[in-house]
Write a protein that holds these residues in place. Structure first.
Motif, short mmCIF file in Angstrom:
data_model
loop_
_atom_site.label_atom_id
_atom_site.label_comp_id
_atom_site.label_asym_id
_atom_site.label_seq_id
_atom_site.Cartn_x
_atom_site.Cartn_y
_atom_site.Cartn_z
N THR A 179 0.84 -0.67 -0.27
CA THR A 179 -0.01 -0.53 0.03
C THR A 179 1.01 1.53 0.43
N TRP A 180 2.34 1.27 0.71
CA TRP A 180 2.78 2.17 1.00
C TRP A 180 3.38 2.62 -0.63
N MET A 181 4.24 1.47 -1.38
CA MET A 181 4.49 2.32 -2.07
C MET A 181 4.07 1.86 -3.37
N LEU A 182 2.41 1.85 -3.32
CA LEU A 182 1.43 2.69 -4.44
C LEU A 182 0.81 3.35 -4.62
N VAL A 183 0.82 4.21 -3.03
CA VAL A 183 0.02 5.06 -3.30
C VAL A 183 1.25 6.74 -3.22
N THR A 184 2.46 5.82 -2.69
CA THR A 184 3.22 7.02 -2.49
C THR A 184 4.31 7.11 -4.53
N ILE A 185 3.38 6.03 -5.21
CA ILE A 185 4.11 5.88 -6.59
C ILE A 185 3.20 6.66 -7.33
N LEU A 186 1.97 6.98 -6.65
CA LEU A 186 0.47 7.55 -7.13
C LEU A 186 0.54 9.60 -7.29
N ALA A 187 0.72 8.66 -5.99
CA ALA A 187 0.98 10.68 -5.50
C ALA A 187 2.47 11.54 -6.10
N SER A 188 3.61 10.54 -6.19
CA SER A 188 4.46 11.17 -7.00
C SER A 188 4.13 11.26 -8.71
N PHE A 189 3.03 10.42 -8.69
CA PHE A 189 2.61 10.55 -10.59
C PHE A 189 2.14 11.98 -10.70
N VAL A 190 1.27 12.31 -9.36
CA VAL A 190 -0.13 12.58 -9.95
C VAL A 190 0.86 14.52 -9.56
N VAL A 191 1.19 14.66 -8.80
CA VAL A 191 2.23 15.90 -8.76
C VAL A 191 3.14 16.31 -9.76
N TRP A 192 4.18 14.66 -10.08
CA TRP A 192 5.16 15.54 -11.38
C TRP A 192 3.91 15.51 -12.45
N SER A 193 2.87 15.44 -12.73
CA SER A 193 1.91 15.72 -13.75
C SER A 193 1.49 16.91 -13.84
N VAL A 194 1.51 17.15 -12.68
CA VAL A 194 0.25 19.42 -12.32
C VAL A 194 2.24 19.94 -12.51
N ASP A 195 3.02 19.53 -12.48
CA ASP A 195 3.61 20.00 -12.28
C ASP A 195 4.58 20.18 -13.71
#
Length: 500
Positions: A179-195
């Motif tokens: 769960t930690w890995m999935l959430v971290t990857i998803l959060a990183s992808f979202v932040v990268w996409s937004v920026d």
């Protein structure tokens, strides 16, 4: 030091043309307003000039064709120069100027660059704008914007769902490694996409498209820059015509500039005898005026080409200034490419009813313009009398499209990933006087998001619904006809010779 080979005359002086040569006429200016994204100064301008001018051999005599240094060996293009110009108030920008064309006229191309002003939009401002878009009743979401709405809603739900999973696991005191890995990857992808994509592109929209406390300052700075450029061009006696071309979000900016300029430059103090020609041209446009109730507008004009001829004639009557009318109106054409104005009831206001109320209140200008009174009939109103007691009339401030033709070029596409979902027709929101031309664009990768292909020489495109009895035009020919450098409606005998 770079010198301009053909400087624009500061005043128009006439002189007999040299024997055997076409008479030289006043110049025209084309102003390009770029779209959203981290645009480079002059990037859009140079690509646009390549399509509209450089690769159109019909526009110049043979001696104005020169070798194309960036093309295949032996290829030629129309000559042009990049020259310094103070009108833009930026040393990063230049105007692109042309030699005299086959009609004896020069064209100067300018770019209204505004991307630097909207830099710095925060994630919070973007999130607030997205929330505002999504917080709508289903009935207030127009059909042509539902694809955009659904995709945005799914993205937000995904992010919020991941945040909920993380918060629940934290409260329970246990977070699995998976769960930690999935959430971290998803959060990183979202932040990268937004920026990487959200802020550079939709951050511009969030910073300009709607008037709010957080956006007023940047909106004012963008408009001030545009108004400074256009006012200088309007008052330059070396020009008798301006074409305003805009792409994407730039079309919303250009539309705002048109309304502000018209309020200042519209014809006023018109007297029956002195201004007979101008009043005659205005009354010709009056035949197509709309009433204030947008729900009662016709789907189409019986004679759209006739209405556009009347608009051109009124522009011709207004473009010259004199002691009685010191402010000329020179913007003959407004051309929109891939414009989100088609979604104005969703992006600019909350629903169609609010947008049409804005039209009735003259917050937004329709094409044809709405009549001055509920009874309809005319865009004129009486504003007083002259010192000698003669009645004087004026055209109201919401009638900019009485004297300016509007051509809208769009690629509707077949879904979110094909064609251009940002664009569309304008008739529902802005009236049946807009000439809507649908094209089907295709890049080497196919029909994937064609939003930036309207002037691309590498793309292929074709007119979807050609006029009866004529073959479909290419997307470049559609664009050239809309900009109309050759002025198809200009009487050949009305010429002025200009010498620098």
């Amino acid at each position: 030091m770079v010198s301009d080979p053909h400087p624009v005359a500061s005043s128009a002086r006439t002189s007999p043309p040299a024997s055997g040569k076409a008479p030289r006429k006043l110049s025209q200016a084309v102003v390009i307003v770029h779209g959203m994204g981290e645009q480079r100064p002059m990037g859009t301008l140079r690509e646009f000039v390549q399509a509209v001018w450089s690769h159109d051999p019909a526009r110049v005599p043979f001696y104005a064709r020169v070798a194309d240094s960036g093309g295949p060996a032996g290829s030629k293009i129309n000559q042009s120069w990049i020259t310094p110009d103070s009108r833009t108030n930026s040393h990063e920008l230049r105007r692109i100027t042309t030699p005299y064309d086959v009609d004896g006229r020069r064209t100067d191309f300018y770019e209204l660059y505004w991307a630097d002003i909207t830099q710095g939009t925060t994630r919070g401002r973007l999130a607030a704008w997205v929330t505002n878009l999504l917080w709508r009743k289903p009935a207030d979401i127009p059909r042509d914007a539902r694809g955009l709405y659904v995709v945005t809603l799914l993205a937000v739900i995904t992010v919020l769902g991941a945040a909920l999973v993380l918060a629940t696991s934290a409260l329970q005191g246990y977070i699995s490694w998976t769960t930690w890995m999935l959430v971290t990857i998803l959060a990183s992808f979202v932040v990268w996409s937004v920026d990487r994509f959200g802020l550079p592109y939709f951050g511009d929209v969030a910073a300009y498209v709607r008037a709010e406390a957080a956006t007023v300052e940047k909106r004012a700075l963008v408009r001030d820059r545009g108004l400074t450029l256009l006012r200088r061009l309007m008052m330059d006696d070396g020009y008798d015509r301006i074409v305003l071309v805009s792409h994407s979000l730039g079309s919303i900016i250009a539309y705002d500039l048109l309304q502000i300029l018209w309020a200042d430059f519209r014809p006023r103090k018109l007297e029956a005898v002195r201004d007979k020609a101008r009043l005659k041209a205005i009354r010709a446009v009056d035949k197509a005026t709309l009433n204030a109730d947008g729900y009662a507008w016709p789907d189409r004009l019986d004679d759209l080409s006739g209405f556009r001829r009347d608009q051109w004639e009124l522009y011709r009557q207004l473009r010259a200034r004199d002691d009685d009318h010191p402010l000329p109106w020179k913007i003959s054409d407004f051309v929109t490419l891939g414009s989100p104005l088609t979604h104005s009831e969703f992006l600019v206001t909350y629903n169609l009813a609010e947008f049409r109320r804005g039209v009735a209140e003259r917050l937004f200008s329709a094409c044809p313009p709405i009549a001055d009174t509920a009874a309809g009939g005319t865009v004129l109103y009486q504003e007083g009398r002259s010192r000698s007691g003669k009645p004087q009339r004026a055209v109201h401030h919401g009638a900019v499209f009485a004297a300016t033709r509007w051509t809208n070029i769009f690629d509707r596409g077949n879904g979110w990933l094909t064609g251009d979902p940002i664009s569309g027709p304008m008739a529902e929101n802005f009236g049946p006087g807009v000439e809507n031309i649908q094209v089907e664009l295709r890049s080497p990768l196919g029909r994937i998001f064609t939003h930036r292909l309207y002037w691309s020489l590498k793309a292929t495109g074709v007119e979807v619904a050609a006029a009866a009895g004529t073959p479909p035009r290419s997307h470049i020919d559609v664009l050239r006809d809309a900009v109309d450098l050759g002025r198809k409606l200009e009487p050949s005998q009305a010429v002025s010779t200009v010498f620098a």
